[in-house]
Enzyme design. Structure first.
Site, PDB file in Angstrom:
ATOM      1  N   ASN A  88       3.405 -13.403  -9.278  1.00 16.85           N
ATOM      2  CA  ASN A  88       4.008 -12.842  -8.001  1.00 16.85           C
ATOM      3  C   ASN A  88       4.144 -11.418  -8.277  1.00 16.85           C
ATOM      4  OD1 ASN A  88       4.893 -12.310  -5.125  1.00 16.85           O
ATOM      5  ND2 ASN A  88       6.617 -12.161  -6.268  1.00 16.85           N
ATOM      6  N   TYR A 153      -3.344   0.407  -7.667  1.00 21.46           N
ATOM      7  CA  TYR A 153      -2.902  -0.693  -6.739  1.00 21.46           C
ATOM      8  C   TYR A 153      -4.379  -1.631  -6.281  1.00 21.46           C
ATOM      9  CZ  TYR A 153      -0.316  -3.940  -3.884  1.00 21.46           C
ATOM     10  OH  TYR A 153       0.010  -5.078  -3.179  1.00 21.46           O
ATOM     11  N   LYS A 157      -5.601  -5.226  -7.804  1.00 17.36           N
ATOM     12  CA  LYS A 157      -5.828  -6.424  -6.968  1.00 17.36           C
ATOM     13  C   LYS A 157      -7.421  -6.887  -6.884  1.00 17.36           C
ATOM     14  CE  LYS A 157      -1.421  -6.672  -5.944  1.00 17.36           C
ATOM     15  NZ  LYS A 157      -0.534  -7.859  -6.654  1.00 17.36           N
TER      16      LYS A 157
HETATM   17  P1  NAD Z   1       8.872  -6.586  -4.056  1.00 21.49           P
HETATM   18  O1  NAD Z   1       8.761  -5.086  -4.394  1.00 21.49           O
HETATM   19  O2  NAD Z   1       9.869  -6.873  -2.862  1.00 21.49           O
HETATM   20  O3  NAD Z   1       9.344  -7.396  -5.217  1.00 21.49           O
HETATM   21  C1  NAD Z   1       8.734  -7.653  -6.458  1.00 21.49           C
HETATM   22  C2  NAD Z   1       9.116  -8.373  -7.421  1.00 21.49           C
HETATM   23  O4  NAD Z   1       8.625  -8.025  -8.708  1.00 21.49           O
HETATM   24  C3  NAD Z   1      10.546  -8.242  -7.723  1.00 21.49           C
HETATM   25  O5  NAD Z   1      11.002  -9.616  -7.916  1.00 21.49           O
HETATM   26  C4  NAD Z   1      10.777  -7.427  -9.148  1.00 21.49           C
HETATM   27  O6  NAD Z   1      11.940  -7.939  -9.813  1.00 21.49           O
HETATM   28  C5  NAD Z   1       9.329  -7.790  -9.621  1.00 21.49           C
HETATM   29  N1  NAD Z   1       9.180  -6.740 -10.717  1.00 21.49           N
HETATM   30  C6  NAD Z   1       8.976  -5.610  -9.995  1.00 21.49           C
HETATM   31  N2  NAD Z   1       8.506  -4.711 -11.540  1.00 21.49           N
HETATM   32  C7  NAD Z   1       8.713  -5.604 -12.591  1.00 21.49           C
HETATM   33  C8  NAD Z   1       8.094  -5.317 -13.687  1.00 21.49           C
HETATM   34  N3  NAD Z   1       8.116  -4.173 -14.424  1.00 21.49           N
HETATM   35  N4  NAD Z   1       8.584  -6.589 -14.605  1.00 21.49           N
HETATM   36  C9  NAD Z   1       8.960  -7.691 -14.024  1.00 21.49           C
HETATM   37  N5  NAD Z   1       9.020  -7.860 -12.676  1.00 21.49           N
HETATM   38  C10 NAD Z   1       8.957  -6.760 -11.866  1.00 21.49           C
HETATM   39  O7  NAD Z   1       7.369  -6.903  -3.747  1.00 21.49           O
HETATM   40  P2  NAD Z   1       6.845  -7.806  -2.545  1.00 21.49           P
HETATM   41  O8  NAD Z   1       6.492  -6.908  -1.369  1.00 21.49           O
HETATM   42  O9  NAD Z   1       7.486  -9.093  -2.405  1.00 21.49           O
HETATM   43  O10 NAD Z   1       5.351  -8.069  -3.398  1.00 21.49           O
HETATM   44  C11 NAD Z   1       5.113  -9.276  -4.014  1.00 21.49           C
HETATM   45  C12 NAD Z   1       3.672  -9.264  -4.377  1.00 21.49           C
HETATM   46  O11 NAD Z   1       3.020  -9.361  -3.186  1.00 21.49           O
HETATM   47  C13 NAD Z   1       3.316  -8.293  -5.246  1.00 21.49           C
HETATM   48  O12 NAD Z   1       2.194  -8.798  -6.018  1.00 21.49           O
HETATM   49  C14 NAD Z   1       2.412  -7.462  -4.178  1.00 21.49           C
HETATM   50  O13 NAD Z   1       1.360  -6.278  -4.861  1.00 21.49           O
HETATM   51  C15 NAD Z   1       1.874  -8.327  -3.223  1.00 21.49           C
HETATM   52  N6  NAD Z   1       1.747  -8.012  -1.918  1.00 21.49           N
HETATM   53  C16 NAD Z   1       2.710  -7.533  -1.146  1.00 21.49           C
HETATM   54  C17 NAD Z   1       2.355  -7.065   0.076  1.00 21.49           C
HETATM   55  C18 NAD Z   1       3.323  -6.321   1.122  1.00 21.49           C
HETATM   56  O14 NAD Z   1       3.405  -5.819   2.136  1.00 21.49           O
HETATM   57  N7  NAD Z   1       4.815  -6.734   0.697  1.00 21.49           N
HETATM   58  C19 NAD Z   1       1.120  -6.952   0.520  1.00 21.49           C
HETATM   59  C20 NAD Z   1       0.070  -7.602  -0.215  1.00 21.49           C
HETATM   60  C21 NAD Z   1       0.471  -7.937  -1.445  1.00 21.49           C
END
Ligand code: NAD
Length: 245
Positions: A88, A153, A157
């Site tokens: 994730n 980004y 994906k």
């Molecule tokens: P977030 O930024 O709230 O959390 C990201 C997580 O990734 C955190 O736990 C952080 O510790 C970890 N992380 C970040 N950089 C890191 C690194 N260099 N090494 C190790 N860990 C790292 O993100 P989110 O919004 O919860 O997104 C989680 C996933 O869902 C991601 O892959 C994101 O692309 C995807 N996503 C999110 C959304 C959205 O709207 N939030 C939409 C589509 C996809």
């Protein structure tokens, strides 16, 4: 739904990852979460202290194959098995192509693609030995349409989808299912920081009339991780309210 199973959730310290960790724990799994720093991992663990020994935390560099292999082995040693990997962790990007620093482009590609590969490889080696498992990658709705900035980004994906479909074909013979969840705009810290007006405008463009909650996405992870999805592999499951942005 996950009684007796052991899961690793990368990026499990907040947002979607933390919701997945809680969902898996509430459904009987033991869970190892990872984060980028010891401090954020410990903060997440303090929120989860009611789950006791059923949850642990790690902070390996997800792009370093040796660090990841050693972290994942330590999970198998502590809990005796490894059934589920929720890949994730990810970062988003908004840079314009005209000013994009190639180093920033590479950083996004490193975490969003290379780390997904590294973690899948380490987990699959353990799962194969144990007779099978489930890998769930985190894609995004931008993996279907692209987005008008931060091209690393959506590029990353699209690659996650390709990796998901390819690994499903390669690992099926080892009884390892590989799927992805593709969230739409989800109410994590990033969305919470947006002005209310902007969130209203985004919501109005979504057929279901709202942004997603982390729990909406976590429910999809739960389905794919569980035996209810025993014949589902190579699938990219959209959880986006039918948004098309
Ligand atoms: P977030 O930024 O709230 O959390 C990201 C997580 O990734 C955190 O736990 C952080 O510790 C970890 N992380 C970040 N950089 C890191 C690194 N260099 N090494 C190790 N860990 C790292 O993100 P989110 O919004 O919860 O997104 C989680 C996933 O869902 C991601 O892959 C994101 O692309 C995807 N996503 C999110 C959304 C959205 O709207 N939030 C939409 C589509 C996809």
């Amino acid at each position: 739904m996950l009684k007796g199973k052991v899961a690793i959730v990368t990026g499990g310290t907040r947002g979607i990852g933390l919701a997945v960790v809680k969902k898996f724990l509430d459904n009987g799994a033991r869970v190892a979460l990872t984060g980028s720093r010891q401090e954020t991992v410990e903060k997440a663990l303090s929120e989860l202290k009611d789950y006791g020994e059923r949850v642990m935390g790690l902070w390996p560099d997800l792009c370093d194959p040796e660090a990841v292999a050693s972290a994942f082995t330590s999970v198998k040693e502590k809990y005796g098995r490894l059934d589920i990997l929720a890949n994730n962790a990810g970062v988003s990007a908004r840079d314009s192509l005209y000013t994009y620093d190639p180093a920033d482009f590479s950083k996004t590609i490193d975490l969003n693609i290379n780390a997904v590969f590294v973690c899948a490889q380490a987990a699959a080696k353990i799962m194969k030995e144990l007779g099978g498992g489930v890998i769930i990658n985190t894609s995004s709705m931008v993996s279907l349409y692209g987005q008008p900035s931060g091209c690393a980004y959506p590029t990353s994906k699209f690659a996650v989808n390709g990796l998901t479909k390819s690994l499903a074909r390669e690992l099926g013979k080892d009884q390892i299912r590989v799927n992805a969840v593709a969230p739409g705009v989800t109410n994590t810290d990033m969305v919470a920081a947006l002005p209310e007006e902007m969130v209203k405008r985004i919501s109005a463009g979504i057929p279901l009339g709202r942004v997603g909650e982390p729990e909406d996405v976590a429910n999809a992870f739960l389905f794919l991780a569980s035996d209810l999805a025993s014949y589902v592999t190579g699938e990219i499951l959209s959880v986006d309210g039918a948004a098309m942005t």
